[in-house]
Design a protein around this motif. Structure first.
Motif, PDB file in Angstrom:
ATOM      1  N   THR A  57       8.674  -6.577  -0.179  1.00 43.28           N
ATOM      2  CA  THR A  57       8.668  -7.047  -1.566  1.00 43.28           C
ATOM      3  C   THR A  57       7.239  -7.129  -2.095  1.00 43.28           C
ATOM      4  O   THR A  57       6.957  -6.718  -3.231  1.00 43.28           O
ATOM      5  N   GLU A  58       6.330  -7.668  -1.287  1.00 41.38           N
ATOM      6  CA  GLU A  58       4.927  -7.752  -1.698  1.00 41.38           C
ATOM      7  C   GLU A  58       4.356  -6.372  -1.963  1.00 41.38           C
ATOM      8  O   GLU A  58       3.654  -6.148  -2.960  1.00 41.38           O
ATOM      9  N   ARG A  59       4.652  -5.435  -1.072  1.00 45.79           N
ATOM     10  CA  ARG A  59       4.156  -4.062  -1.249  1.00 45.79           C
ATOM     11  C   ARG A  59       4.671  -3.472  -2.557  1.00 45.79           C
ATOM     12  O   ARG A  59       3.936  -2.811  -3.296  1.00 45.79           O
ATOM     13  N   ARG A  60       5.932  -3.747  -2.861  1.00 46.98           N
ATOM     14  CA  ARG A  60       6.552  -3.220  -4.075  1.00 46.98           C
ATOM     15  C   ARG A  60       5.971  -3.862  -5.329  1.00 46.98           C
ATOM     16  O   ARG A  60       5.887  -3.231  -6.390  1.00 46.98           O
ATOM     17  N   ASN A  61       5.531  -5.117  -5.211  1.00 50.78           N
ATOM     18  CA  ASN A  61       5.110  -5.872  -6.389  1.00 50.78           C
ATOM     19  C   ASN A  61       3.619  -5.856  -6.675  1.00 50.78           C
ATOM     20  O   ASN A  61       3.193  -6.341  -7.736  1.00 50.78           O
ATOM     21  N   ILE A  62       2.830  -5.330  -5.765  1.00 53.71           N
ATOM     22  CA  ILE A  62       1.376  -5.384  -5.950  1.00 53.71           C
ATOM     23  C   ILE A  62       0.953  -4.758  -7.277  1.00 53.71           C
ATOM     24  O   ILE A  62       0.099  -5.282  -7.991  1.00 53.71           O
ATOM     25  N   GLY A  63       1.559  -3.637  -7.609  1.00 57.22           N
ATOM     26  CA  GLY A  63       1.189  -2.954  -8.841  1.00 57.22           C
ATOM     27  C   GLY A  63       1.466  -3.769 -10.092  1.00 57.22           C
ATOM     28  O   GLY A  63       0.814  -3.579 -11.121  1.00 57.22           O
ATOM     29  N   GLN A  64       2.425  -4.696 -10.009  1.00 57.55           N
ATOM     30  CA  GLN A  64       2.778  -5.511 -11.170  1.00 57.55           C
ATOM     31  C   GLN A  64       2.113  -6.880 -11.156  1.00 57.55           C
ATOM     32  O   GLN A  64       1.627  -7.363 -12.184  1.00 57.55           O
ATOM     33  N   TYR A  65       2.084  -7.522  -9.988  1.00 62.10           N
ATOM     34  CA  TYR A  65       1.569  -8.884  -9.894  1.00 62.10           C
ATOM     35  C   TYR A  65       0.123  -8.945  -9.415  1.00 62.10           C
ATOM     36  O   TYR A  65      -0.526  -9.981  -9.588  1.00 62.10           O
ATOM     37  N   GLY A  66      -0.348  -7.880  -8.791  1.00 64.80           N
ATOM     38  CA  GLY A  66      -1.690  -7.903  -8.230  1.00 64.80           C
ATOM     39  C   GLY A  66      -1.748  -8.726  -6.957  1.00 64.80           C
ATOM     40  O   GLY A  66      -0.734  -9.018  -6.324  1.00 64.80           O
ATOM     41  N   PHE A  67      -2.971  -9.117  -6.574  1.00 64.43           N
ATOM     42  CA  PHE A  67      -3.192  -9.861  -5.346  1.00 64.43           C
ATOM     43  C   PHE A  67      -3.368 -11.345  -5.664  1.00 64.43           C
ATOM     44  O   PHE A  67      -3.872 -11.714  -6.714  1.00 64.43           O
ATOM     45  N   GLY A  68      -2.956 -12.184  -4.739  1.00 63.60           N
ATOM     46  CA  GLY A  68      -3.177 -13.605  -4.923  1.00 63.60           C
ATOM     47  C   GLY A  68      -1.927 -14.437  -4.722  1.00 63.60           C
ATOM     48  O   GLY A  68      -0.831 -13.930  -4.447  1.00 63.60           O
ATOM     49  N   ILE A  69      -2.087 -15.744  -4.885  1.00 63.94           N
ATOM     50  CA  ILE A  69      -1.030 -16.698  -4.579  1.00 63.94           C
ATOM     51  C   ILE A  69       0.149 -16.574  -5.542  1.00 63.94           C
ATOM     52  O   ILE A  69       1.313 -16.662  -5.131  1.00 63.94           O
ATOM     53  N   LYS A  70      -0.115 -16.356  -6.814  1.00 60.45           N
ATOM     54  CA  LYS A  70       0.981 -16.304  -7.786  1.00 60.45           C
ATOM     55  C   LYS A  70       1.925 -15.138  -7.489  1.00 60.45           C
ATOM     56  O   LYS A  70       3.147 -15.288  -7.523  1.00 60.45           O
ATOM     57  N   GLY A  71       1.356 -13.969  -7.174  1.00 60.46           N
ATOM     58  CA  GLY A  71       2.183 -12.835  -6.804  1.00 60.46           C
ATOM     59  C   GLY A  71       2.942 -13.084  -5.509  1.00 60.46           C
ATOM     60  O   GLY A  71       4.095 -12.658  -5.353  1.00 60.46           O
ATOM     61  N   PHE A  72       2.305 -13.787  -4.573  1.00 64.70           N
ATOM     62  CA  PHE A  72       2.943 -14.130  -3.300  1.00 64.70           C
ATOM     63  C   PHE A  72       4.153 -15.031  -3.527  1.00 64.70           C
ATOM     64  O   PHE A  72       5.230 -14.811  -2.955  1.00 64.70           O
TER      65      PHE A  72
END
Length: 232
Positions: free
Chosen positions: A49-64
């Motif tokens: 899920t993190e790999r899929r979302n990096i492009g949208q949420y970027g890096f960091g706690i909120k995306g996590f």
């Protein structure tokens, strides 16, 4: 003419602890979802899920946190209790509020290098959170510039070191991530110095670059100033 003029430092898990808070929260996540998925399976689902979302949420706690919530919805087939979602949000708030814990030799290394070279903080993550961590670290006044970026690539390093230095060629990037801090900086024509941390995010793994004298590995930041002086 100086060979090396500008040194870039990564922040998370190079200057201060970061990944251990993600690991602790992920363990809490596994406890909350224990009735729905085994820990190893849950970890695999979260990483995907993190790999899929990096492009949208970027890096960091909120995306996590958003990725944990999305994974919880998926593994429970949309039956995750609201209380679990609330606890995941609270875990994220706790991570954002956690005090900064500098790594050994971090302050001394930045201070020593800043006496002879331009130093730039180059870090990925959420803008507000990274600014807050830098302010709490007590290191802010040592840096000539700060760049908080969405990703680290050879082109990004080209631009940053051109903006704050003399280009990537006489530049060095110091960090714990082979993938983000070392490999792209060497691809840009500069030096890459790997200072490993005990914990590493699975998405940051990469092989060490071969066939170049511009790659260096140090056990910690204690010997960085000597390496910088040796290069010039």
């Amino acid at each position: 003419m100086r060979i090396l003029t500008t040194v870039g430092f990564d922040a998370d898990d190079t200057l201060w602890h970061n990944e251990r808070f993600f690991k602790l929260t992920q363990a809490r996540f596994a406890e909350l979802l224990a009735e729905h998925a085994a820990p190893d399976h849950l970890a695999e689902r979260l990483l995907a899920t993190e790999r899929r979302n990096i492009g949208q949420y970027g890096f960091g706690i909120k995306g996590f946190v958003l990725s944990m919530i999305e994974t919880a919805i998926e593994v429970t087939e949309a039956r995750v209790p609201a209380e679990v979602i609330a606890q995941l949000l609270e875990a994220g708030r706790e991570m954002l509020a956690h005090p900064i814990d500098l790594l050994p030799h971090a302050a001394e290394a930045v201070a020593a290098v800043s006496e002879s070279h331009r130093v730039v903080l180059i870090t990925k993550g959420d803008l507000l959170h990274q600014e807050r961590k830098l302010a709490q670290s007590g290191l802010g006044d040592l840096f000539d510039a700060v760049e908080i970026v969405s990703d680290k690539t050879a082109a990004r390093y080209d631009a940053i070191f051109a903006r704050h230095g003399d280009g990537a060629g006489p530049g060095m990037m110091v960090g714990n991530s082979m993938k983000s801090d070392v490999v792209p900086m060497i691809e840009a024509g500069g030096w890459g110095v790997h200072v490993p941390h005990d914990l590493a995010w699975d998405l940051e793994h990469a092989e060490a670059p071969g066939g170049t004298e511009r790659f260096h590995a140090l056990p910690d930041l204690a010997s960085l100033a000597a390496l910088v002086a040796e290069i010039g």
